[in-house]
Scaffold this active site. Structure first.
Site, PDB file in Angstrom:
ATOM      1  N   SER A   1      31.598  80.299  75.734  1.00 21.52           N
ATOM      2  CA  SER A   1      31.355  78.937  76.187  1.00 21.52           C
ATOM      3  C   SER A   1      32.389  78.477  77.206  1.00 21.52           C
ATOM      4  O   SER A   1      32.544  79.125  78.230  1.00 21.52           O
ATOM      5  CB  SER A   1      31.285  78.019  74.969  1.00 21.52           C
ATOM      6  OG  SER A   1      30.533  76.891  75.303  1.00 21.52           O
TER       7      SER A   1
ATOM      8  N   HIS B   1      24.237  78.770  69.890  1.00 19.91           N
ATOM      9  CA  HIS B   1      25.463  78.821  70.673  1.00 19.91           C
ATOM     10  C   HIS B   1      26.640  79.273  69.802  1.00 19.91           C
ATOM     11  O   HIS B   1      27.185  78.484  69.027  1.00 19.91           O
ATOM     12  CB  HIS B   1      25.698  77.397  71.197  1.00 19.91           C
ATOM     13  CG  HIS B   1      26.809  77.272  72.179  1.00 19.91           C
ATOM     14  ND1 HIS B   1      26.759  77.832  73.433  1.00 19.91           N
ATOM     15  CD2 HIS B   1      28.000  76.648  72.088  1.00 19.91           C
ATOM     16  CE1 HIS B   1      27.873  77.538  74.078  1.00 19.91           C
ATOM     17  NE2 HIS B   1      28.645  76.819  73.283  1.00 19.91           N
TER      18      HIS B   1
HETATM   19  C1  GTR Z   1      29.847  71.861  75.501  1.00 24.14           C
HETATM   20  C2  GTR Z   1      29.881  71.891  77.001  1.00 24.14           C
HETATM   21  C3  GTR Z   1      29.574  73.288  77.477  1.00 24.14           C
HETATM   22  C4  GTR Z   1      30.349  74.333  76.724  1.00 24.14           C
HETATM   23  C5  GTR Z   1      30.528  74.006  75.249  1.00 24.14           C
HETATM   24  C6  GTR Z   1      31.575  74.831  74.503  1.00 24.14           C
HETATM   25  O1  GTR Z   1      30.030  70.610  74.984  1.00 24.14           O
HETATM   26  O2  GTR Z   1      28.960  70.974  77.501  1.00 24.14           O
HETATM   27  O3  GTR Z   1      29.780  73.376  78.868  1.00 24.14           O
HETATM   28  O4  GTR Z   1      31.572  74.555  77.316  1.00 24.14           O
HETATM   29  O5  GTR Z   1      30.857  72.706  75.042  1.00 24.14           O
HETATM   30  O6  GTR Z   1      32.638  75.151  75.029  1.00 24.14           O
HETATM   31  O7  GTR Z   1      31.310  75.141  73.338  1.00 24.14           O
END
Ligand code: GTR
Length: 408
Positions: A244, A388
């Site tokens: 991420s 995610h």
């Molecule tokens: C979210 C963000 C993403 C990603 C994510 C993370 O809130 O919008 O771009 O970086 O966090 O790091 O888990």
């Protein structure tokens, strides 16, 4: 019956739309120089086009690093050869940076396989929640909570993301530092970050200075400096991974530090592996508004203006070439836009071809079925079923890929 035909009807225009995203004619060409010349070979890429792109992504997105000389001192805080049931040596090292009369600290945790005869390859990744969050190992030092954010993650909170035992069993050392050691991940994190020290006396304009992601990538390079002093680690075989926001960071680190032999982006999304043009998840405006402290101030000029950007994320991926690159997505991670991550991985293949290397082997414009892995070329991709996260499933594939290059 009614349902099936409706789905079928809907799928057609959707498929056409998805193909259109990759074929956007505002997409800047990788292989055309700013002067309009076509890049025909690796030499021209390295001499002309790569430096142009690196400069552009520095000033417009990730920040221009100052050349402040920084001293680093390494102190082993703890070491134990009986970690992971005797399979690994755990080492915890404090790095103290000194420059411009200031001091800054970062703490690294390593697990190094005991069974190896010579120096071992290493997987390095920054972590989100502190070294103590990556494992339930009670010997990992709990840091003192900073005054400004007194909540520390519980021990082992993120352990599912750090399969140390499995990596060590496959002959890899694993090393990590908490990202917050370089820039606390908050709007007001700057004062406690390494940046006031790095930019002390610098004439680099504010609008193009690094912020959190730049500082984190800088930190990865400093972690490599430290590992270069360790005879058990083979720093010619470093794979840097990141999930991420840390996937965005691992890509930028690989773009700027040639010592990184393999770069892995896991679910890195916007301003990571995912193309900004036609992005169905997080837009440039959204990321700049939620996280104004991640990228340069100049990046905000592109809010709502993706199609006018003189760059896109396939260029970031291309900066990794000719080194092996792995882009991973998860099927339910719409915010990161898996299709645009895959498209960027396909587009950067033009540069790999200049080196006679194998681009992504999945050539179709639509996503493969969840569970598909394409790691036979020099640009790899997989789409994990699920959300995610970064899990053992992902690590296993990254290690399979690394095995091919690291001669294991
Ligand atoms: C979210 C963000 C993403 C990603 C994510 C993370 O809130 O919008 O771009 O970086 O966090 O790091 O888990």
């Amino acid at each position: 019956m009614k349902n099936i035909s409706l789905k079928y009807l809907l799928a057609l225009p959707l498929a056409a739309l998805l193909c259109a995203a990759a074929a956007d004619d505002t997409m800047p060409a990788l292989l055309r120089t700013e002067g309009g010349r076509t890049v025909r070979n690796a030499r021209m890429w390295e001499r002309q086009r790569r430096p142009e792109i690196l400069r552009m992504l520095s000033t417009e997105v990730y920040g221009v690093a100052p050349d402040t000389p920084v001293e680093a001192a390494y102190e082993t805080l703890e070491e134990d050869a009986s970690a992971l049931g005797g399979k690994a040596t755990r080492r915890q090292v404090r790095i103290t940076f000194r420059a411009a009369g200031r001091e800054h600290r970062a703490d690294m945790l390593l697990y190094i396989p005991n069974s190896a005869e010579g120096p071992v390859p290493v997987i390095f990744g920054l972590n989100f929640k502190g070294n103590h969050g990556t494992t339930t190992d009670p010997a990992v030092i709990m840091p003192a909570a900073p005054k400004s954010s007194p909540r520390l993650a519980p021990r082992g909170d993120n352990a599912r993301r750090w399969p140390y035992a499995e990596a060590v069993a496959r002959g890899y050392a694993v090393a990590t530092i908490c990202k917050d050691d370089f820039f606390p991940d908050r709007r007001d994190g700057y004062a406690e970050s390494v940046l006031p020290m790095l930019y002390e006396g610098s004439t680099i304009p504010d609008s193009v200075r690094m912020k959190a992601v730049g500082a984190w990538a800088w930190g990865i390079s400093r972690a490599i400096d430290c590992m270069e002093t360790m005879p058990e680690i083979d720093t010619r075989r470093i794979m840097v991974i990141g999930h991420s926001r840390l996937g965005k960071t691992s890509l930028w680190a690989a773009a700027t530090d040639p010592r990184i032999a393999i770069a892995v982006s896991n679910d890195s999304g916007s301003t990571g592996a995912s193309l900004a043009r036609g992005n169905r998840g997080e837009s440039v405006e959204k990321i700049n508004t939620t996280f104004p402290y991640w990228f340069t101030d100049r990046y905000k000029l592109y809010n709502g203006r993706e199609t006018q950007m003189p760059f896109d994320q396939h260029m970031l991926l291309a900066l990794v070439a000719p080194r092996p690159l792995y882009v991973a997505s998860a099927s339910d991670d719409a915010w990161a836009d898996p299709l645009n991550e895959m498209h960027a991985a396909q587009l950067c293949g033009e540069v790999y071809r200049l080196y006679g290397l194998q681009p992504l082997t999945w050539r179709q414009q639509r996503l493969p079925a969840p569970g598909a892995t394409f790691n036979g070329g020099d640009v790899a991709y997989h789409l994990r079923q699920g959300g995610h996260d970064i899990l053992l499933y992902d690590w296993e594939r990254f290690m399979d890929f690394a095995d091919r290059y690291f001669g294991k």
